[in-house]
Scaffold this active site. Sequence first.
Site, mmCIF file in Angstrom:
data_model
loop_
_atom_site.group_PDB
_atom_site.id
_atom_site.type_symbol
_atom_site.label_atom_id
_atom_site.label_comp_id
_atom_site.label_asym_id
_atom_site.label_seq_id
_atom_site.Cartn_x
_atom_site.Cartn_y
_atom_site.Cartn_z
ATOM 1 N N ASP A 117 54.957 38.214 -30.683
ATOM 2 C CA ASP A 117 54.425 36.898 -30.991
ATOM 3 C C ASP A 117 55.454 36.073 -31.762
ATOM 4 O O ASP A 117 56.432 36.611 -32.309
ATOM 5 C CB ASP A 117 53.135 37.047 -31.808
ATOM 6 C CG ASP A 117 52.150 35.901 -31.600
ATOM 7 O OD1 ASP A 117 52.571 34.838 -31.103
ATOM 8 O OD2 ASP A 117 50.960 36.071 -31.936
ATOM 9 N N ASP A 131 45.928 30.688 -26.660
ATOM 10 C CA ASP A 131 44.977 31.339 -27.565
ATOM 11 C C ASP A 131 43.542 30.937 -27.244
ATOM 12 O O ASP A 131 42.599 31.553 -27.752
ATOM 13 C CB ASP A 131 45.291 30.963 -29.021
ATOM 14 C CG ASP A 131 46.480 31.730 -29.575
ATOM 15 O OD1 ASP A 131 46.907 32.711 -28.948
ATOM 16 O OD2 ASP A 131 47.002 31.327 -30.645
#
Length: 708
Positions: free
Chosen positions: A460, A528
Amino acid sequence: MHATPPPVTFDPGLGLAVLRTPNSQYALRVAPDGSPRHLYWGAPLDTIGLTALPDPVSPAASSFESDAAADELAPQTGARFGPAGLRVRFADGTRGTQWHFAGHTVDGGELRLHLTDRHRPLRTDLCYRVRTDTDVVERWTELTHTGPPDGPPDPVVVERLDSASWTAPPLADYRLSHLVGGWNSEFQLRRDRLPVAETVLTSRRGLTGHHASPWLALDDGAASEEHGEVWSTALAWSGSWRITVHRDPVGRTNWTGGFGHEGLAWTLAPGETIRTPVYAGLYTPHGFGGASRAWHDYVRAHVLPEPGRDRPVLYNSWEATGFDVDEAGQIRLAHLAARLGAELFVLDDGWFGARRDDRAGLGDWTPRPGAFPRGVRPLADEVHRLKMDFGLWVEPEMVNRDSDLYRAHPDWVMHSPHLDATELRNQLVLNFARPEVEAWALETLDGIVREHGVDWLKWDANRPFTEAGWDGHPDPDRLWIDHTRAVYRVMGRLRESHPGLRIEACAGGGGRVDLGVLARTDQAWPSDNTDPVDRICVHHGFGQLFPAQAMAAWVTDSPNPATGRRTPLRFRFHVAMAGALGIGGDLTSWSDEELDEAAALVAQYKRVRPLVQRGHQHRPVTDGPTTAVHYASPDGSEHALLVWRPATRFGHHPAPVRLPALDAGARYLDPDLDQVHDGAVLVHRGIDPRLPAGDYASSLIRLRRLGP
């Protein structure tokens, strides 16, 4: 019988280079001034027709307007007034280069045009590559300071170094397709009439970005999903980038692109070479769908590291637990995930350092004692016992001030010494361009994989660059290039050291998705936002360039944590089945009925997974709120159709979905209903999508061709 011409030819007498792909040609000529100029890009022409093409000229040539053809990479000299792809500055203040054509090199499907500056020690190689199994043309640039390394310092400042410039043919009009968005709303497809102006698509963030993508397509405004000429390009770069599309008042249209953004400059020392990332392009006469399928085939064949491996059905614990993780809770989730048929269990954020929230712990990649007093290995062992692979979330490019790593090495972060550092999500960015930081990251991640039995890393990056300086470095803007290349190297070396290790690209959702990062990873997390209605649009934009096997898609809880929307489990699964299926909900709150339904849907996905992940993707034209995606096996024998209708209207029954990719002369079996369909009916009239009544309706239909 005519011999098949080689993929690349160069005629020195004509200065004519021709690159051939299975279904297109790309041609250029070297002009008398030594500049390579664009000639043609489109459907194949025979040699006579190609050599007879006149050089494109401006219909508005005057003392204020050059009549020359478009450059393959425009320097900032001569009567050139559009965006320059190469901008250099010499120590005496001179700007720009004037080229002398110094020859060419052909090696199979690769062409190099060698250009030297007429007055300065500078060489530019314009590089091209074609392959026999794709219509994609790969291009890049190599810029070399040819002065002796042991000679007097004579640095060249490079203010712009693009990978390539592309030129569209004269068309009645021009339409630009591109992707826009933001966090939680990535990959929103826009098709806009191209203005007579310079249109800049860019990221200044150090990452590819949520807000734009280095992909575009051009057409004449009349192309459809399956018909019409389309020219499309994509930059293989995961840092800042810029693409400038220029349509002039007399109809000439070209675009130039590469790494970096305005305001950056790099110093090229004697003996040094800078190589740009690949900027790839393709032409198709088969509309936007044909362009997408050509890109998908290219990504599978020449970008993804292991395209033949199934992307596993994963379970990720983030939306179930957030930072509140511990061994017992994760083991409970792992047992439930195994019950559903998951093949990979990923422990997300919160497992390391002092990581109880996002204010501390980043950089300290050892298990948090309060959560995992025995370390993470016992959890990994239990996951493996349950016949699942084990994955961990990492964010190695970031650090919290409240961490042992920052306290020991505050100089490792990107910073400008006379500016206050901006914290985003309470974190700073480590400068991977520093060799010691790259070495630390590789050693740390290698240890995590070895010590914890890790099969999968979710990599990430939850913030962009700000105040990106490099105190004490003579060429501080190099970090905008070297950081990204160090990330690439670390990913590559991890894969080399751990065969079978897989990596998922993530940057707060889809903040770093491009051909560059996908050459080192197996799939990307596009957003997301897991709301299935929103994800239909995200998936549509993502699929313009990337294949479904590279797109992670989760089923999460209802109401959705991002939008609050309530949707049925079946609808959530059917939307997520359009990519690499994952599950991210709090399984401890799901009823036995929901768990059983989910297990059945996972099994259903596994039956069509080869089609979704390795088949040809078609986007049928549908009515109103109904959307569909059709996956066909490469030989046309197996098919899967996913259909979604988020909202219904009284008196509007969903129309049949036409499937033009089928063979009208064949017959097809629906194995789930044991029904046989005539191919011509499916092509010309369509198939009943069999959507249940009400909102958030969806279906999965399988078809099998009968006979040879």
